[in-house]
Scaffold this motif. Structure first.
Motif, mmCIF file in Angstrom:
data_model
loop_
_atom_site.group_PDB
_atom_site.id
_atom_site.type_symbol
_atom_site.label_atom_id
_atom_site.label_comp_id
_atom_site.label_asym_id
_atom_site.label_seq_id
_atom_site.Cartn_x
_atom_site.Cartn_y
_atom_site.Cartn_z
ATOM 1 N N ILE A 49 83.806 99.593 23.319
ATOM 2 C CA ILE A 49 84.001 98.997 21.998
ATOM 3 C C ILE A 49 85.423 99.261 21.512
ATOM 4 C CG2 ILE A 49 83.404 99.197 19.543
ATOM 5 C CD1 ILE A 49 80.540 99.457 20.267
ATOM 6 N N VAL A 50 86.046 98.203 20.991
ATOM 7 C CA VAL A 50 87.321 98.357 20.294
ATOM 8 C C VAL A 50 87.174 97.773 18.893
ATOM 9 C CG1 VAL A 50 88.756 98.403 22.360
ATOM 10 C CG2 VAL A 50 88.227 96.208 21.280
ATOM 11 N N ILE A 51 88.066 98.203 17.995
ATOM 12 C CA ILE A 51 88.016 97.734 16.613
ATOM 13 C C ILE A 51 89.298 96.983 16.284
ATOM 14 C CG2 ILE A 51 86.337 99.383 15.734
ATOM 15 C CD1 ILE A 51 88.622 101.183 14.846
ATOM 16 N N GLU A 52 89.184 96.079 15.334
ATOM 17 C CA GLU A 52 90.302 95.189 15.016
ATOM 18 C C GLU A 52 90.162 94.691 13.589
ATOM 19 O OE1 GLU A 52 89.555 90.988 16.286
ATOM 20 O OE2 GLU A 52 88.450 91.986 17.916
ATOM 21 N N THR A 53 91.294 94.277 13.026
ATOM 22 C CA THR A 53 91.235 93.656 11.706
ATOM 23 C C THR A 53 91.250 92.138 11.774
ATOM 24 O OG1 THR A 53 93.645 93.752 11.464
ATOM 25 C CG2 THR A 53 92.349 95.594 10.548
ATOM 26 N N ASP A 54 91.842 91.559 12.815
ATOM 27 C CA ASP A 54 92.104 90.121 12.871
ATOM 28 C C ASP A 54 92.913 89.695 11.645
ATOM 29 O OD1 ASP A 54 92.129 87.656 14.089
ATOM 30 O OD2 ASP A 54 90.131 87.057 13.429
ATOM 31 N N SER A 55 93.773 90.595 11.169
ATOM 32 C CA SER A 55 94.623 90.289 10.012
ATOM 33 C C SER A 55 95.410 88.996 10.262
ATOM 34 C CB SER A 55 95.630 91.413 9.791
ATOM 35 O OG SER A 55 95.005 92.640 9.658
ATOM 36 N N PRO A 56 95.605 88.191 9.219
ATOM 37 C CA PRO A 56 95.290 88.436 7.803
ATOM 38 C C PRO A 56 93.887 88.011 7.385
ATOM 39 C CG PRO A 56 96.494 86.384 8.017
ATOM 40 C CD PRO A 56 96.394 86.952 9.411
ATOM 41 N N TYR A 57 93.009 87.789 8.369
ATOM 42 C CA TYR A 57 91.654 87.301 8.091
ATOM 43 C C TYR A 57 90.650 88.451 8.103
ATOM 44 C CZ TYR A 57 94.445 83.453 9.875
ATOM 45 O OH TYR A 57 95.480 82.575 10.106
ATOM 46 N N MET A 58 89.404 88.152 7.770
ATOM 47 C CA MET A 58 88.247 89.018 8.011
ATOM 48 C C MET A 58 88.319 90.380 7.319
ATOM 49 S SD MET A 58 86.682 86.904 10.025
ATOM 50 C CE MET A 58 85.322 87.890 10.559
ATOM 51 N N SER A 59 88.761 90.415 6.074
ATOM 52 C CA SER A 59 88.810 91.701 5.361
ATOM 53 C C SER A 59 87.436 92.342 5.286
ATOM 54 C CB SER A 59 89.355 91.508 3.946
ATOM 55 O OG SER A 59 90.750 91.436 3.949
ATOM 56 N N PRO A 60 87.368 93.646 5.473
ATOM 57 C CA PRO A 60 86.073 94.347 5.436
ATOM 58 C C PRO A 60 85.602 94.555 4.001
ATOM 59 C CG PRO A 60 87.838 95.922 5.741
ATOM 60 C CD PRO A 60 88.489 94.564 5.758
ATOM 61 N N GLU A 61 84.329 94.937 3.880
ATOM 62 C CA GLU A 61 83.846 95.449 2.599
ATOM 63 C C GLU A 61 84.572 96.772 2.321
ATOM 64 O OE1 GLU A 61 82.018 94.028 0.521
ATOM 65 O OE2 GLU A 61 80.603 92.701 1.527
ATOM 66 N N PRO A 62 84.990 97.033 1.101
ATOM 67 C CA PRO A 62 84.749 96.302 -0.151
ATOM 68 C C PRO A 62 85.913 95.401 -0.538
ATOM 69 C CG PRO A 62 85.581 98.468 -0.661
ATOM 70 C CD PRO A 62 85.607 98.347 0.846
#
Length: 252
Positions: free
Chosen positions: A196-209
């Protein structure tokens, strides 16, 4: 240390404050960042950015929305970019049937051509796949020697298991923090921690909150916290696991 394994810092959404943001990220725990291309133009921009920022890396490839640009001349440009030491993958490439701005046949042809390039260059592939699960897997099966990551994973737990069996990593975005993210959480539980890797896909897909706002790489910490809850470990352990996974994926 955090590794944002997928962020588009060359995107125009960062034009007003890109330099300030880049300068701030190390103090916010960002140790490594992968900036994939989405077209020939953005791949060039990503490679140039990586060339001047020590902890930033790039990939070269055409997103499904730019699949109609892919031909032998574009592939030749990608071969040249991939000779640069900071360009570590082919991507992002794949299939997206949500809007179908580019016909499926053209997307499939471009995806296969770029998978063949990944095979030729022995590089990992960064795959974007949306509402095209079976067709994407069918193309993967044609290139058993190519592995990489399915970023912003939206498939089932069963599909995640098949990808892992084939040697792939699975990337999770801010979706994993959403209150209604049952499918993403089930998929994360199905994937071994070391894949598993983690990503932001910035500038999209902002996490909660922070949903609805421009995303940036500093927010990848929210994905680490979500995984820590799923795994029953500390946030620091989740950060370390995913950091090392990203390094293995991109051979950094």
């Amino acid at each position: 240390m955090l590794f944002d394994t997928h962020a588009h810092l060359d995107d125009r959404a960062f034009d007003a404050d890109r330099e300030e943001l880049l300068a701030s990220l190390p103090s916010q725990g960002i140790g490594l960042l992968m900036n994939p291309g989405c077209s020939l133009a953005s791949s060039r921009a990503a490679a140039a950015l990586a060339g001047r920022v020590e902890w930033l890396y790039a990939a070269a490839g055409s997103h499904p929305d730019a699949a109609d640009e892919v031909d032998e001349a574009v592939l030749a440009e990608y071969r040249t970019l991939c000779k640069l030491p900071k360009v570590k993958a082919i991507g992002e490439i794949g299939l997206d049937y949500h809007y179908e701005d580019v016909p499926r046949a053209i997307q499939q042809r471009a995806f296969a051509m770029q998978m063949a390039l990944a095979q030729e260059l022995a590089l990992p592939a960064i795959v974007h796949e949306r509402e095209a699960h079976e067709d994407a897997l069918a193309i993967l099966r044609r290139f058993p020697d190519v592995t990489g990551v399915f970023h912003c994973f939206s498939g089932s737990a069963e599909m995640a298991r098949e990808l892992v069996r084939r040697g792939w990593y699975v990337g999770f975005t801010g979706v994993i923090t959403f209150k209604n993210a049952r499918r993403a959480v089930e998929a994360a539980r199905a994937v071994p921690r070391e894949r598993i890797v983690i990503e932001t896909d910035s500038p999209y897909m902002s996490p909660e909150p922070l949903r609805g706002r421009r995303n940036d790489p500093s927010r990848v910490v929210y994905m680490a916290r979500a995984l820590a809850q799923i795994w029953g470990v500390s946030s620091e352990e989740a950060e370390q696991i995913t950091f090392e996974n990203g390094r293995r994926l991109y051979r950094i």
